[in-house]
Design a protein around this motif. Structure first.
Motif, PDB file in Angstrom:
ATOM      1  N   PRO A  41      -6.328  -3.763   7.606  1.00 58.12           N
ATOM      2  CA  PRO A  41      -5.361  -2.998   8.417  1.00 58.12           C
ATOM      3  C   PRO A  41      -5.885  -1.614   8.773  1.00 58.12           C
ATOM      4  O   PRO A  41      -6.455  -0.914   7.916  1.00 58.12           O
ATOM      5  CB  PRO A  41      -4.138  -2.912   7.512  1.00 58.12           C
ATOM      6  N   ALA A  42      -5.669  -1.238  10.003  1.00 53.84           N
ATOM      7  CA  ALA A  42      -6.143   0.070  10.462  1.00 53.84           C
ATOM      8  C   ALA A  42      -5.447   1.205   9.735  1.00 53.84           C
ATOM      9  O   ALA A  42      -6.035   2.288   9.543  1.00 53.84           O
ATOM     10  CB  ALA A  42      -5.934   0.197  11.967  1.00 53.84           C
ATOM     11  N   ASP A  43      -4.197   0.970   9.295  1.00 53.94           N
ATOM     12  CA  ASP A  43      -3.459   2.079   8.666  1.00 53.94           C
ATOM     13  C   ASP A  43      -3.896   2.351   7.236  1.00 53.94           C
ATOM     14  O   ASP A  43      -3.373   3.234   6.581  1.00 53.94           O
ATOM     15  CB  ASP A  43      -1.941   1.851   8.742  1.00 53.94           C
ATOM     16  N   TRP A  44      -4.855   1.568   6.731  1.00 53.22           N
ATOM     17  CA  TRP A  44      -5.438   1.927   5.434  1.00 53.22           C
ATOM     18  C   TRP A  44      -6.286   3.193   5.552  1.00 53.22           C
ATOM     19  O   TRP A  44      -6.503   3.886   4.567  1.00 53.22           O
ATOM     20  CB  TRP A  44      -6.308   0.792   4.909  1.00 53.22           C
ATOM     21  N   PRO A  82       0.805  -1.228   0.000  1.00 58.25           N
ATOM     22  CA  PRO A  82       0.000   0.000   0.000  1.00 58.25           C
ATOM     23  C   PRO A  82       0.836   1.275   0.000  1.00 58.25           C
ATOM     24  O   PRO A  82       0.485   2.248  -0.678  1.00 58.25           O
ATOM     25  CB  PRO A  82      -0.822  -0.132   1.283  1.00 58.25           C
ATOM     26  N   ALA A  83       1.953   1.279   0.726  1.00 59.29           N
ATOM     27  CA  ALA A  83       2.774   2.484   0.799  1.00 59.29           C
ATOM     28  C   ALA A  83       3.350   2.864  -0.557  1.00 59.29           C
ATOM     29  O   ALA A  83       3.681   4.032  -0.793  1.00 59.29           O
ATOM     30  CB  ALA A  83       3.906   2.282   1.804  1.00 59.29           C
ATOM     31  N   ASP A  84       3.483   1.879  -1.465  1.00 59.22           N
ATOM     32  CA  ASP A  84       4.076   2.138  -2.782  1.00 59.22           C
ATOM     33  C   ASP A  84       3.031   2.382  -3.852  1.00 59.22           C
ATOM     34  O   ASP A  84       3.368   2.526  -5.035  1.00 59.22           O
ATOM     35  CB  ASP A  84       4.943   0.936  -3.194  1.00 59.22           C
ATOM     36  N   MET A  85       1.787   2.444  -3.478  1.00 62.51           N
ATOM     37  CA  MET A  85       0.711   2.616  -4.459  1.00 62.51           C
ATOM     38  C   MET A  85       0.487   4.081  -4.770  1.00 62.51           C
ATOM     39  O   MET A  85       0.734   4.951  -3.928  1.00 62.51           O
ATOM     40  CB  MET A  85      -0.599   2.020  -3.906  1.00 62.51           C
TER      41      MET A  85
END
Length: 970
Positions: A841-844, A725-728
């Motif tokens: 995931p909560a960090d989404w 997700p961080a690289d999207m």
């Protein structure tokens, strides 16, 4: 495209899937059912260890006919509850059950006898009961297959039946708890009685229909010496047949009464000049009109105070009648009562305590029941044979004549009252009246000896929530049970607050008998009237466990159960059967307590039934549980309304507006019926019909297309392409944010049994956020980019979407989501129903990103609306022909737009962003201030691969393409 330009279609990553556009549900659903049975889905779910128990206890349908639409609604809601909790990580078990005893089945067997000219009473009772059992078994098999066809999961191989031997043994044992704790007693009081079925009925067995009734105004002469002697107290009743059982008249001590005198009479009037009547002033004028007296034919003589009324005695209107043999010669009691009203009638109420609960309670509290109870009405609704004038007359016919059940008793009473001068007026009234929901015949209130469970005496056992059944029930409602909707709480609470003692007995043959013995010759009030012996009880239960309740009816049963400790000649065996609501109310014991797939504490997580069960199964289970385990046997009560046709009318065969589940399944498939359930607010009454089902089918098609696009786009995805997700790109991370929001909403909705809210949220997400936005934008990347980072990120998101959407929707669209799942993950033991909803995931969650993209989408709405006008005016054929200039007044919005490829988001070939003032000709949307769009056409040539119009087309190694497509073709 020139002749030299290649056809680039085969170089695109177009969706590839065998998932069909047309569902073909009616023919394909049975294949999935067979597959689930083969691989044992329900049993495999039970193998998942370490899960918290969740049990929905099934309110048993009655085993006597094909399913109607209410059954389909009910079982589908239950299935959604069970499946959704399983997929949220619970061990969610469902044991379907059937109610097997009782009058409806017995009635069917009796009808078969009548058709053959046989008399049921001449048949051996055990043989008769065996025929009832076979009848129930046949319908259980039919209904089981009909329920399974709806996609309902559960332990169908081992359901519970109230007629199983173990169930009958437990029902008897549960009854014996009332016997032993002192709440069981035999009393003679008015109960709702069906003369047609010749048994007492519970409130839940009664439905209310309009009925045309006789109304009569009857004169009770004052017998007390004094100024009022010879005057008549006038009563009004809609049940003339109760007049022979009259024992008293009551009045309201706060009403204004007067003495009225007739001064003249017209023809055809039963009043005479000089007649005097005591009436409530508020109602006197109406009574005179009913007596056909005009205002100038009567006068008010004086007040009659409550104190004056209190000193009077009355005569029955049939007192002294020739041939009455003194039957009604005793003076009638006359006193005040708080249930008298002055809203209709005369201000006086005639009391037949054998046929009215309020009158019964009044005289019970006065200790005068022995003086006022009569036994004039027999089991079949006829007057006792020796009753003067009326012996053998029937209140109801045995069969209706042109829909009318009226017998000859009312007419006989009215005629006799006219003959003796006891009638002042008569008429007809149409009013709501209780009817048996089985025979559809009117019922009566009739005083008969019945067995009751007292709800206001200490019940023994666990007193945590109160000493009496009523106290425990009210505490359970207030403290232990959550109601969906909350109105169910108020309804059940008010019923429990005011209900009388529970009538347990029925005068029938097919059921669990009241397994008790009474001392011969002893009155029911004696301490030794009931035999209370644990050893006797144990012998009965042991026999029932081995032979079923038929053991009670076999020769020698009394001596067998009493054993050597008691002389059978000194005891009577009770042959009434238990109210079937006691059967079903006891199911928490033999289903929840005794089965390995139950719960030892007998407390179910959910009871879910129709709103009529507040006076039915919810109610009886509550009373039974409070009498045996000291509290309600449930933590949640979920209630659905009734199903109406498209116009809001009640369904009936005569109106031709019924919707049969089997026909819906044959035409559309069970998933369409299930989707109708999910789309409706089941907590209120729902509507269904052909047009509504067409709308449901349209929603289904739109959702199916969403799933088909995902399947096609994921054909080339594998784990090597997965992007963190961080690289999207931001757009993908925004989708993940929306998924995280939606995941919480779906879980909360399923936990709250809010399927309409769950489906609405998912459907709007699929149609608005995905199909009309994300998919629309990312088609270009997915089709044209090749193996780019953007394409991999998009496919990663599609994979994440796939796993969530299929599991979110699987409890609702059980067949379709299985089809979707197997299209991607085939395998002999593969099934979406073996999956859990993935943890998110909560960090989404990224509120800042969401706020930014809310601004971007607002600006995009103005652009797409502007382009739609150009398309409608035939200026352009597609949005890729445009390169609009977008004027943005807000600096934050403009900055946000400049950080993304806004042209891609708007599906244009180019776009210009500026903070220049909005030109006069700029397109605007009134609801989005500060954004204007000036249309411009895109410059350059059309790329023959992605169809964007760009200046660099034709300048690369591959002819007729743009730079992006040229790179993809390498």
């Amino acid at each position: 495209m020139t002749d030299q330009t290649p056809d680039y279609k085969d170089t695109l990553n177009l969706p590839k899937t065998d998932f069909p556009m047309r569902a073909g549900l009616p023919t394909r659903e049975p294949e999935w059912l067979a597959r689930w049975e083969k691989i044992g889905i329900y049993d495999r779910l039970r193998e998942k260890e370490g899960r918290q128990s969740f049990v929905l206890h099934d309110g048993p349908p009655y085993a006597n006919g094909h399913l109607h639409i209410g059954h389909a609604l009910n079982k589908t809601i239950k299935d959604m509850i069970v499946r959704s909790h399983q997929m949220m990580g619970y061990d969610s078990r469902y044991v379907p059950g059937w109610d097997c005893h009782g009058l409806p089945i017995e009635w069917k067997i009796e009808e078969q006898y009548r058709a053959k000219g046989q008399n049921k009473d001449e048949v051996d009772v055990v043989d008769f009961r065996q025929e009832c059992r076979k009848f129930a078994e046949g319908w259980i098999d039919i209904q089981r297959e009909e329920f399974k066809r709806l996609g309902v999961t559960g332990n169908w191989a081992d359901p519970y039946l109230t007629m199983d031997f173990h169930a009958e043994a437990v029902i008897a044992a549960e009854f014996q708890k009332f016997l032993m704790n002192g709440t069981l007693y035999q009393g003679s009081k008015p109960v709702m009685w069906s003369p047609i079925e010749q048994t007492a009925l519970a409130e839940a067995e009664v439905e209310y229909h309009d009925k045309q009734s006789f109304t009569i105004w009857v004169k009770f002469p004052v017998a007390t010496e004094g100024d009022l002697k010879g005057a008549n107290v006038v009563i009004w009743t809609t049940t003339p047949w109760t007049i022979p059982s009259n024992k008293a008249v009551v009045y309201g001590d706060s009403f204004a009464y007067g003495l009225y005198e007739v001064t003249a009479t017209p023809e055809e009037c039963w009043a005479n000049v000089g007649d005097r009547f005591i009436l409530a002033d508020k109602l006197a004028g109406d009574v005179m009109v009913r007596a056909r007296l005009s205002d100038d034919q009567w006068k008010r003589v004086r007040d009659v105070s409550a104190d004056e009324l209190a000193g009077l005695s009355l005569q029955h209107p049939l007192a002294g009648a020739e041939g009455a043999n003194g039957e009604w010669d005793d003076l009638r009691d006359f006193r005040a009562a708080d249930f008298v009203t002055d809203e209709e009638g005369t201000g006086f109420v005639h009391c037949a305590p054998s046929h009215g609960m309020e009158e019964y309670e009044l005289y019970r509290d006065l200790g005068m029941l022995d003086q006022v109870i009569t036994y004039n009405v027999m089991d079949d609704g006829s007057f006792r044979p020796d009753l003067p004038f009326f012996g053998g007359k029937h209140i109801l016919r045995s069969k209706p004549k042109k829909g009318d059940w009226e017998g000859d008793a009312n007419a006989a009473v009215i005629d006799k009252l006219i003959e003796v001068g006891g009638l002042l007026a008569r008429g007809r009234i149409k009013h709501s009246y209780p009817h048996s929901w089985r025979s559809k015949a009117p019922v009566i209130y009739r005083n008969t000896p019945q067995w009751f469970a007292a709800i206001d005496v200490p019940a023994g056992g666990d007193d945590t929530y109160g000493k009496t059944i009523r106290e425990r029930a009210l505490t359970s409602i207030d403290q232990l049970v959550k109601f969906t909707p909350q109105t169910g709480r108020n309804r059940l609470h008010s019923m429990i607050e005011t209900r009388p003692d529970w009538v347990l007995s029925r005068q029938r043959a097919w059921g669990v008998p009241l397994t008790c013995f009474t001392k011969k010759g002893a009155p029911p009030t004696d301490e030794g009237f009931l035999l209370r012996d644990e050893a006797v009880n144990a012998r009965i239960v042991e026999a029932f466990e081995a032979e079923g309740a038929d053991a009670w009816y076999k020769d020698g049963a009394k001596a067998r159960f009493l054993g050597n400790d008691y002389d059978p000649e000194e005891w009577d065996q009770v042959f009434d059967v238990l109210d079937v609501w006691f059967d079903s109310g006891s199911t928490h014991a033999f289903v929840l307590r005794d089965r390995p797939d139950g719960v030892p504490d007998q407390i179910a997580d959910v009871y879910m039934e129709g709103t009529d069960q507040h006076r039915g199964w919810f109610h009886s289970s509550l009373l039974q549980g409070c009498g045996t385990i000291g509290r309600a046997p449930y933590r949640n009560v979920v209630t659905h309304g009734f199903t109406l046709d498209e116009k809001g009318n009640k369904m009936s065969k005569s109106l031709g507006n019924t919707i049969v589940p089997e026909e819906v399944v044959k035409q559309y498939g069970a998933d369409i019926l299930r989707l109708w359930v999910a789309q409706t607010d089941y907590t209120a009454d729902q509507r269904i019909g052909p047009e509504i089902l067409k709308g449901v089918a349209d929603s289904y098609r739109r959702l199916r297309n969403t799933m088909r696009f995902m399947l096609g786009s994921l054909a080339q995805f594998d784990e090597s392409q997965r992007v963190a997700p961080a690289d999207m790109p931001e757009l993908e991370r925004w989708v993940l944010h929306r998924l995280a929001e939606l995941d919480q909403k779906v879980r909360d909705g399923y936990k709250a049994f809010d399927f309409q809210g769950v489906f609405s949220a998912i459907f709007n997400f699929c149609t608005v956020d995905l199909s009309a936005f994300y998919f629309d934008i990312r088609k270009d990347v997915l089709y044209c980019d090749g193996e780019s980072a953007r394409a991999h990120a998009a496919r990663t998101v599609l994979d994440i979407l796939f796993h969530r959407l299929t599991t979110w929707l699987a409890p609702i669209l059980v067949f379709t989501m299985e089809d979707v799942w197997l299209s991607r993950f085939p395998g002999e033991l593969s099934s979406v129903h073996l999956q859990d909803i993935p943890e998110t995931p909560a960090d989404w969650l990224d509120e800042a990103l969401a706020a930014k993209w809310a601004m971007i989408r607002r600006a995009r709405r103005v652009v797409t609306a502007a382009l739609e006008i150009q398309r409608a005016d035939k200026v352009i054929g597609a949005s890729l022909e445009a390169a609009p200039v977008v004027h943005v007044r807000d600096a934050d919005m403009l900055a946000a737009l400049k950080t993304v490829d806004f042209a891609d988001l708007c599906i244009t070939s180019a776009i210009s962003l500026t903070n220049d003032p909005l030109p006069q000709e700029a397109f605007r949307l009134p609801e989005i201030e500060g954004v204007g769009v000036v249309f411009e056409k895109a410059e350059g040539e059309k790329c023959q691969r992605c169809w964007k119009i760009l200046p660099d087309v034709g300048t690369h190694s591959h002819p007729g393409v743009c730079g992006r497509c040229d790179d993809a073709l390498v």
